[in-house]
Design an enzyme around this catalytic site. Structure first.
Site, PDB file in Angstrom:
ATOM      1  N   SER A 131     -59.792  -6.287  28.592  1.00 21.82           N
ATOM      2  CA  SER A 131     -58.831  -5.421  27.876  1.00 21.82           C
ATOM      3  C   SER A 131     -59.570  -4.202  27.351  1.00 21.82           C
ATOM      4  O   SER A 131     -60.775  -4.290  27.042  1.00 21.82           O
ATOM      5  CB  SER A 131     -58.227  -6.198  26.699  1.00 21.82           C
ATOM      6  OG  SER A 131     -57.535  -5.326  25.829  1.00 21.82           O
ATOM      7  N   TYR A 144     -59.196 -11.293  19.174  1.00 20.43           N
ATOM      8  CA  TYR A 144     -58.857 -11.105  20.593  1.00 20.43           C
ATOM      9  C   TYR A 144     -59.822 -10.096  21.225  1.00 20.43           C
ATOM     10  O   TYR A 144     -60.379 -10.333  22.298  1.00 20.43           O
ATOM     11  CB  TYR A 144     -57.405 -10.617  20.677  1.00 20.43           C
ATOM     12  CG  TYR A 144     -56.924 -10.231  22.050  1.00 20.43           C
ATOM     13  CD1 TYR A 144     -56.395 -11.186  22.918  1.00 20.43           C
ATOM     14  CD2 TYR A 144     -56.964  -8.899  22.484  1.00 20.43           C
ATOM     15  CE1 TYR A 144     -55.922 -10.824  24.176  1.00 20.43           C
ATOM     16  CE2 TYR A 144     -56.503  -8.536  23.731  1.00 20.43           C
ATOM     17  CZ  TYR A 144     -55.971  -9.496  24.580  1.00 20.43           C
ATOM     18  OH  TYR A 144     -55.505  -9.130  25.822  1.00 20.43           O
ATOM     19  N   LYS A 148     -62.556 -10.295  24.426  1.00 19.75           N
ATOM     20  CA  LYS A 148     -62.527  -9.449  25.625  1.00 19.75           C
ATOM     21  C   LYS A 148     -63.830  -8.654  25.786  1.00 19.75           C
ATOM     22  O   LYS A 148     -64.280  -8.401  26.905  1.00 19.75           O
ATOM     23  CB  LYS A 148     -61.318  -8.517  25.570  1.00 19.75           C
ATOM     24  CG  LYS A 148     -59.968  -9.246  25.614  1.00 19.75           C
ATOM     25  CD  LYS A 148     -59.778 -10.057  26.892  1.00 19.75           C
ATOM     26  CE  LYS A 148     -58.371 -10.616  27.022  1.00 19.75           C
ATOM     27  NZ  LYS A 148     -58.166 -11.383  28.267  1.00 19.75           N
TER      28      LYS A 148
HETATM   29  N1  LIG Z   1     -50.154  -7.318  28.312  1.00 15.14           N
HETATM   30  C1  LIG Z   1     -51.120  -6.521  27.894  1.00 15.14           C
HETATM   31  O1  LIG Z   1     -50.889  -5.495  27.239  1.00 15.14           O
HETATM   32  C2  LIG Z   1     -52.555  -6.844  28.223  1.00 15.14           C
HETATM   33  C3  LIG Z   1     -53.515  -5.851  28.010  1.00 15.14           C
HETATM   34  C4  LIG Z   1     -54.843  -6.135  28.306  1.00 15.14           C
HETATM   35  C5  LIG Z   1     -55.196  -7.366  28.811  1.00 15.14           C
HETATM   36  N2  LIG Z   1     -54.234  -8.327  29.003  1.00 15.14           N
HETATM   37  C6  LIG Z   1     -54.666  -9.620  29.529  1.00 15.14           C
HETATM   38  O2  LIG Z   1     -53.952  -9.888  30.707  1.00 15.14           O
HETATM   39  C7  LIG Z   1     -53.913 -11.296  30.914  1.00 15.14           C
HETATM   40  C8  LIG Z   1     -52.489 -11.713  31.246  1.00 15.14           C
HETATM   41  O3  LIG Z   1     -51.678 -11.428  30.130  1.00 15.14           O
HETATM   42  P1  LIG Z   1     -50.136 -11.032  30.242  1.00 15.14           P
HETATM   43  O4  LIG Z   1     -49.968  -9.823  29.440  1.00 15.14           O
HETATM   44  O5  LIG Z   1     -49.683 -11.067  31.649  1.00 15.14           O
HETATM   45  O6  LIG Z   1     -49.521 -12.243  29.379  1.00 15.14           O
HETATM   46  P2  LIG Z   1     -48.239 -13.185  29.556  1.00 15.14           P
HETATM   47  O7  LIG Z   1     -47.142 -12.461  30.226  1.00 15.14           O
HETATM   48  O8  LIG Z   1     -48.013 -13.774  28.226  1.00 15.14           O
HETATM   49  O9  LIG Z   1     -48.790 -14.292  30.569  1.00 15.14           O
HETATM   50  C9  LIG Z   1     -49.833 -15.141  30.206  1.00 15.14           C
HETATM   51  C10 LIG Z   1     -50.005 -16.179  31.291  1.00 15.14           C
HETATM   52  O10 LIG Z   1     -51.099 -16.998  30.934  1.00 15.14           O
HETATM   53  C11 LIG Z   1     -50.678 -18.365  30.878  1.00 15.14           C
HETATM   54  N3  LIG Z   1     -51.423 -18.999  29.808  1.00 15.14           N
HETATM   55  C12 LIG Z   1     -51.473 -18.661  28.503  1.00 15.14           C
HETATM   56  N4  LIG Z   1     -52.327 -19.459  27.841  1.00 15.14           N
HETATM   57  C13 LIG Z   1     -52.825 -20.318  28.772  1.00 15.14           C
HETATM   58  C14 LIG Z   1     -53.751 -21.381  28.731  1.00 15.14           C
HETATM   59  N5  LIG Z   1     -54.330 -21.749  27.582  1.00 15.14           N
HETATM   60  N6  LIG Z   1     -54.035 -22.026  29.862  1.00 15.14           N
HETATM   61  C15 LIG Z   1     -53.446 -21.686  31.038  1.00 15.14           C
HETATM   62  N7  LIG Z   1     -52.548 -20.684  31.144  1.00 15.14           N
HETATM   63  C16 LIG Z   1     -52.259 -20.020  30.028  1.00 15.14           C
HETATM   64  C17 LIG Z   1     -49.172 -18.327  30.665  1.00 15.14           C
HETATM   65  O11 LIG Z   1     -48.607 -19.448  31.292  1.00 15.14           O
HETATM   66  P3  LIG Z   1     -47.868 -20.681  30.566  1.00 15.14           P
HETATM   67  O12 LIG Z   1     -47.185 -20.158  29.323  1.00 15.14           O
HETATM   68  O13 LIG Z   1     -46.908 -21.117  31.618  1.00 15.14           O
HETATM   69  O14 LIG Z   1     -48.961 -21.661  30.293  1.00 15.14           O
HETATM   70  C18 LIG Z   1     -48.800 -17.071  31.444  1.00 15.14           C
HETATM   71  O15 LIG Z   1     -48.631 -17.366  32.806  1.00 15.14           O
HETATM   72  C19 LIG Z   1     -54.475 -11.937  29.648  1.00 15.14           C
HETATM   73  O16 LIG Z   1     -55.827 -12.290  29.847  1.00 15.14           O
HETATM   74  C20 LIG Z   1     -54.386 -10.803  28.634  1.00 15.14           C
HETATM   75  O17 LIG Z   1     -55.321 -10.948  27.593  1.00 15.14           O
HETATM   76  C21 LIG Z   1     -52.924  -8.092  28.738  1.00 15.14           C
END
Ligand SMILES: NC(=O)c1ccc[n+]([C@@H]2O[C@H](COP(=O)([O-])OP(=O)(O)OC[C@H]3O[C@@H](n4cnc5c(N)ncnc54)[C@H](OP(=O)(O)O)[C@@H]3O)[C@@H](O)[C@H]2O)c1
Length: 235
Positions: A131, A144, A148
């Protein structure tokens, strides 16, 4: 046919990534914490396969990687995507149990899955979803962002340790419109979008395009890089 494993593939960036690989005829496995979430996604996308596996469980990582190799003979690419943020608040105040969970899933988890995949015979590359928070501090996101920042460092460390056979790269997105980031944009989406020079939030597909590029052969001379994808947030 090559095989990719995407942790946390039931929605958001993980699901978009799984579909991006699948469109390109990869054999795609996803993970989720919850049987019902997994069943729903596999029901909708019959070409995907998956396992219930918590991202911070060493046992689940080993079992999942071994099962995939048993079914397909190989894992070519690992995408460490699963992430969580139950630890909003100031570092002086947030419950230690919430900080621990965040670091377990976001930092220890990718190492556990990298170890399990490599031991199972991972062939080509690992991609870690970090991130911009790991590059630039932000109030209220300390635990968080530290996870990262560690993941960015771990990407480079693993790239050095696993070369020349396995490439390891990362990405550092700013705000992407998903469930995880909802608290950052649900009240006033345009205000959050305006923090980015391009005045819009990222989409899961913006991110999956970059993940796909970095993870396959087109990026065969790139390793140890963490590519910022932030709509100009850091400018
Ligand atoms: N969205 C942003 O703005 C952003 C920015 C920078 C980085 N990121 C990173 O991008 C990645 C994906 O995030 P996203 O934004 O796509 O989030 P999201 O829509 O909330 O999806 C998160 C996914 O991770 C799974 N998950 C969560 N905790 C878990 C665990 N303990 N074990 C296994 N699976 C788990 C969830 O599945 P279930 O609920 O089905 O378990 C879901 O499929 C993350 O690493 C996040 O930190 C996101």
């Amino acid at each position: 046919m090559k095989t990719v494993l995407v942790t946390g593939g039931t929605r958001g960036i993980g699901l978009a990534t799984a579909l991006r690989f699948s469109e390109n005829n990869w054999n795609v496995y996803i993970t989720s914490r919850k049987e019902e979430n997994l069943a729903e996604v596999l029901g909708e996308h019959s070409h995907l396969k998956g396992f219930v596996a918590n991202a911070d469980s060493e046992e689940a990582a080993i079992e999942t990687c071994d099962a995939i190799v048993k079914e397909t003979n190989s894992i070519d690419v690992l995408i460490n995507n699963a992430g969580t943020n139950p630890s909003g608040g100031y570092l002086m105040d947030v419950d230690i149990s919430r900080i621990q969970k965040t670091w377990d899933v976001n930092l220890l988890g990718p190492l556990l899955w990298a170890r399990a995949a490599v031991k199972a015979g991972l062939k080509e590359s690992i991609l870690n979803v970090a991130s911009v928070g790991g590059i630039k501090p932000a109030s209220y996101m300390g635990a968080y962002n530290i996870s990262k920042a560690g993941l960015i460092y771990m990407t480079k460390q693993l790239a050095k340790e696993l070369a020349p056979n396995i490439r390891v790269n990362g990405i550092a997105p700013a705000v992407v419109k998903t469930k995880l980031s909802k608290m950052l944009w649900e009240n006033d989406e345009q205000a959050t979008a305006d923090l980015h020079a391009l005045k819009k939030l990222g989409t899961p597909e913006d991110i999956s395009n970059l993940i796909y590029f970095l993870s396959n052969e087109e990026a065969s001379w790139i390793t140890g890089e963490v590519v910022t994808i932030d709509g100009g947030y850091l400018l």
